[in-house]
Design a protein around this motif. Sequence first.
Motif, mmCIF file in Angstrom:
data_model
loop_
_atom_site.group_PDB
_atom_site.id
_atom_site.type_symbol
_atom_site.label_atom_id
_atom_site.label_comp_id
_atom_site.label_asym_id
_atom_site.label_seq_id
_atom_site.Cartn_x
_atom_site.Cartn_y
_atom_site.Cartn_z
ATOM 1 N N VAL A 233 -21.358 3.974 -36.963
ATOM 2 C CA VAL A 233 -21.213 5.010 -35.809
ATOM 3 C C VAL A 233 -21.488 4.791 -34.638
ATOM 4 C CG1 VAL A 233 -21.890 7.857 -35.419
ATOM 5 C CG2 VAL A 233 -22.196 6.698 -37.906
ATOM 6 N N ALA A 234 -22.592 3.917 -33.607
ATOM 7 C CA ALA A 234 -22.724 3.586 -33.057
ATOM 8 C C ALA A 234 -22.007 2.687 -31.979
ATOM 9 C CB ALA A 234 -24.142 3.597 -32.503
ATOM 10 N N GLY A 235 -21.061 1.758 -32.850
ATOM 11 C CA GLY A 235 -20.812 0.811 -32.764
ATOM 12 C C GLY A 235 -18.946 1.162 -31.528
ATOM 13 N N PRO A 236 -18.547 2.162 -32.918
ATOM 14 C CA PRO A 236 -17.296 2.357 -32.797
ATOM 15 C C PRO A 236 -17.235 3.382 -31.373
ATOM 16 C CG PRO A 236 -17.208 2.245 -34.834
ATOM 17 C CD PRO A 236 -18.773 1.855 -34.444
ATOM 18 N N ALA A 237 -18.061 4.139 -31.752
ATOM 19 C CA ALA A 237 -18.318 5.054 -30.584
ATOM 20 C C ALA A 237 -17.971 4.766 -29.084
ATOM 21 C CB ALA A 237 -19.482 6.806 -31.480
ATOM 22 N N GLY A 238 -19.607 3.656 -29.149
ATOM 23 C CA GLY A 238 -19.378 3.407 -28.058
ATOM 24 C C GLY A 238 -18.414 3.498 -27.146
ATOM 25 N N ALA A 239 -17.200 1.371 -28.264
ATOM 26 C CA ALA A 239 -16.469 1.165 -27.847
ATOM 27 C C ALA A 239 -15.276 2.532 -27.416
ATOM 28 C CB ALA A 239 -15.998 -0.415 -28.823
ATOM 29 N N LEU A 240 -15.139 3.506 -28.148
ATOM 30 C CA LEU A 240 -14.529 4.505 -27.919
ATOM 31 C C LEU A 240 -14.654 5.015 -26.215
ATOM 32 C CD1 LEU A 240 -13.137 6.292 -30.950
ATOM 33 C CD2 LEU A 240 -11.623 5.237 -29.736
ATOM 34 N N ALA A 241 -15.807 5.377 -26.070
ATOM 35 C CA ALA A 241 -16.164 6.035 -25.764
ATOM 36 C C ALA A 241 -15.655 5.373 -23.719
ATOM 37 C CB ALA A 241 -18.183 5.961 -25.329
ATOM 38 N N VAL A 242 -16.158 4.420 -23.829
ATOM 39 C CA VAL A 242 -15.695 3.400 -22.181
ATOM 40 C C VAL A 242 -14.107 3.270 -21.766
ATOM 41 C CG1 VAL A 242 -15.338 0.995 -21.539
ATOM 42 C CG2 VAL A 242 -16.938 1.260 -23.469
ATOM 43 N N VAL B 196 -26.346 4.582 -27.189
ATOM 44 C CA VAL B 196 -25.459 3.022 -27.551
ATOM 45 C C VAL B 196 -24.012 3.944 -26.157
ATOM 46 C CG1 VAL B 196 -24.611 1.682 -29.000
ATOM 47 C CG2 VAL B 196 -26.933 1.844 -29.243
ATOM 48 N N VAL B 197 -23.935 4.976 -27.020
ATOM 49 C CA VAL B 197 -22.344 5.539 -26.534
ATOM 50 C C VAL B 197 -23.201 5.794 -25.071
ATOM 51 C CG1 VAL B 197 -20.778 7.376 -27.333
ATOM 52 C CG2 VAL B 197 -22.385 6.376 -29.069
ATOM 53 N N ASN B 198 -24.185 6.761 -24.380
ATOM 54 C CA ASN B 198 -24.238 6.827 -23.298
ATOM 55 C C ASN B 198 -24.218 5.827 -22.361
ATOM 56 O OD1 ASN B 198 -26.111 8.887 -22.294
ATOM 57 N ND2 ASN B 198 -23.507 8.387 -21.340
ATOM 58 N N ALA B 199 -24.612 4.115 -22.781
ATOM 59 C CA ALA B 199 -24.208 3.012 -22.038
ATOM 60 C C ALA B 199 -22.585 3.051 -22.006
ATOM 61 C CB ALA B 199 -24.963 2.617 -22.721
ATOM 62 N N GLY B 200 -22.009 2.694 -23.017
ATOM 63 C CA GLY B 200 -20.457 2.994 -23.235
ATOM 64 C C GLY B 200 -19.894 3.629 -21.761
ATOM 65 N N THR B 201 -19.652 5.386 -22.204
ATOM 66 C CA THR B 201 -19.489 6.120 -20.994
ATOM 67 C C THR B 201 -19.611 5.760 -19.677
ATOM 68 O OG1 THR B 201 -21.270 7.637 -20.780
ATOM 69 C CG2 THR B 201 -19.951 7.716 -22.909
ATOM 70 N N ASN B 202 -20.673 5.394 -19.852
ATOM 71 C CA ASN B 202 -21.551 5.031 -18.702
ATOM 72 C C ASN B 202 -20.246 3.940 -17.838
ATOM 73 O OD1 ASN B 202 -23.450 7.331 -18.083
ATOM 74 N ND2 ASN B 202 -24.938 6.056 -18.334
ATOM 75 N N ALA B 203 -20.381 3.264 -18.680
ATOM 76 C CA ALA B 203 -19.733 1.907 -17.959
ATOM 77 C C ALA B 203 -18.414 2.406 -17.974
ATOM 78 C CB ALA B 203 -19.474 0.824 -19.356
ATOM 79 N N GLY B 204 -17.844 2.655 -18.960
ATOM 80 C CA GLY B 204 -16.076 3.288 -18.347
ATOM 81 C C GLY B 204 -15.795 4.472 -17.033
ATOM 82 N N ALA B 205 -16.506 4.861 -16.739
ATOM 83 C CA ALA B 205 -16.876 6.028 -15.894
ATOM 84 C C ALA B 205 -17.138 4.783 -14.243
ATOM 85 C CB ALA B 205 -17.476 7.631 -15.458
ATOM 86 N N LEU B 206 -18.018 4.004 -14.344
ATOM 87 C CA LEU B 206 -18.325 3.220 -13.138
ATOM 88 C C LEU B 206 -17.378 2.749 -13.087
ATOM 89 C CD1 LEU B 206 -20.034 2.769 -10.719
ATOM 90 C CD2 LEU B 206 -20.949 0.976 -12.726
ATOM 91 N N VAL B 207 -15.936 2.006 -13.995
ATOM 92 C CA VAL B 207 -15.459 1.238 -13.265
ATOM 93 C C VAL B 207 -14.078 1.797 -12.534
ATOM 94 C CG1 VAL B 207 -13.058 -0.172 -14.657
ATOM 95 C CG2 VAL B 207 -15.570 -0.194 -14.979
ATOM 96 N N VAL B 208 -13.362 3.037 -13.264
ATOM 97 C CA VAL B 208 -12.765 4.013 -12.770
ATOM 98 C C VAL B 208 -13.271 4.270 -10.809
ATOM 99 C CG1 VAL B 208 -11.525 6.110 -12.397
ATOM 100 C CG2 VAL B 208 -12.292 4.883 -14.697
ATOM 101 N N PHE B 209 -14.937 5.137 -10.935
ATOM 102 C CA PHE B 209 -15.274 5.770 -9.552
ATOM 103 C C PHE B 209 -15.347 4.345 -8.584
ATOM 104 C CE2 PHE B 209 -17.101 8.590 -11.946
ATOM 105 C CZ PHE B 209 -16.891 9.980 -11.235
ATOM 106 N N ALA B 210 -15.736 3.022 -8.922
ATOM 107 C CA ALA B 210 -15.561 1.789 -8.156
ATOM 108 C C ALA B 210 -14.230 1.893 -7.684
ATOM 109 C CB ALA B 210 -16.408 0.566 -9.077
#
Length: 262
Positions: free
Chosen positions: A80-89, A189-203
């Motif tokens: 669950v956490a793996g695919p969700a984390g990847a999509l979250a990015v 795990v998923v929250n780390a993915g969401t933070n990573a995806g959003a951080l890239v865009v904000f950066a």
Amino acid sequence: MRRVELDPSTVVLLLTAAALAGWVDAVVGGGGLLLLPVLLVAVPGMPPATALGTNKLTAIAGTSVAAVTYARRTRIDWAVAGPAGALAVVFAGLGAALAGAVPPSAYRPVVLVVLLSVALFVVLRPRLGVSAVPRRRTRVRVVVAVLVAGVGVALYDGLIGPGTGTFLVVAFTALVGADFVHGSAMAKVVNAGTNAGALVVFAVFGHVWWVLGAAMAVCNIVGAMVGARMALRRGAGFVRVVLLVVVLALVARLGYDQWLAR
């Protein structure tokens, strides 16, 4: 962003808030509820987008460390956490890209209703998340949980942010029958993915204060380590209480914002 001078007392306030936010995030999510308002009040010259981006830099450190701490001490449902984390990015990045185009007035009432529903759901189902319910983990529910977490909640995190971890914990407990501790582990795990995806865009758009964010990240890591270990030691009942407190605090904050916007 343009240079803003910070006095020592403001720096201490921000570092303390970052540590507390890391603790809250590690236990049940919602650290942004604490840190974002502090950033905006303590640094009046900081644009909201920069506050969001700087918060993501801080938060990704804490959520990543919390995820590792949970993974070392308990079992994470990686199916669950793996695919969700990847999509979250991807979808958190999309949400961050759209953040400036969506006025707060458009989403605040909806989020308030969802949060109130979450609070009622947890209160009226006192056994929710106290112990795992393996029979809920069907193939269909796993797919739904992955999409809800990796697409829906991730978009919300990129657009708005505060409460993301809380939504993830509730989703995993309600949909696949995880207890609150294991649901919180997957949420990190998923929250780390969401933070990573959003951080890239904000950066990319220059909305990150790197020096301040890095300093707060160190404190956030300390808070996250303490919070994750406390949640593992004290169990699902403790996490449930913190969850309710965070949800009610989110409702109060967003309700106040909605009242000011009238």
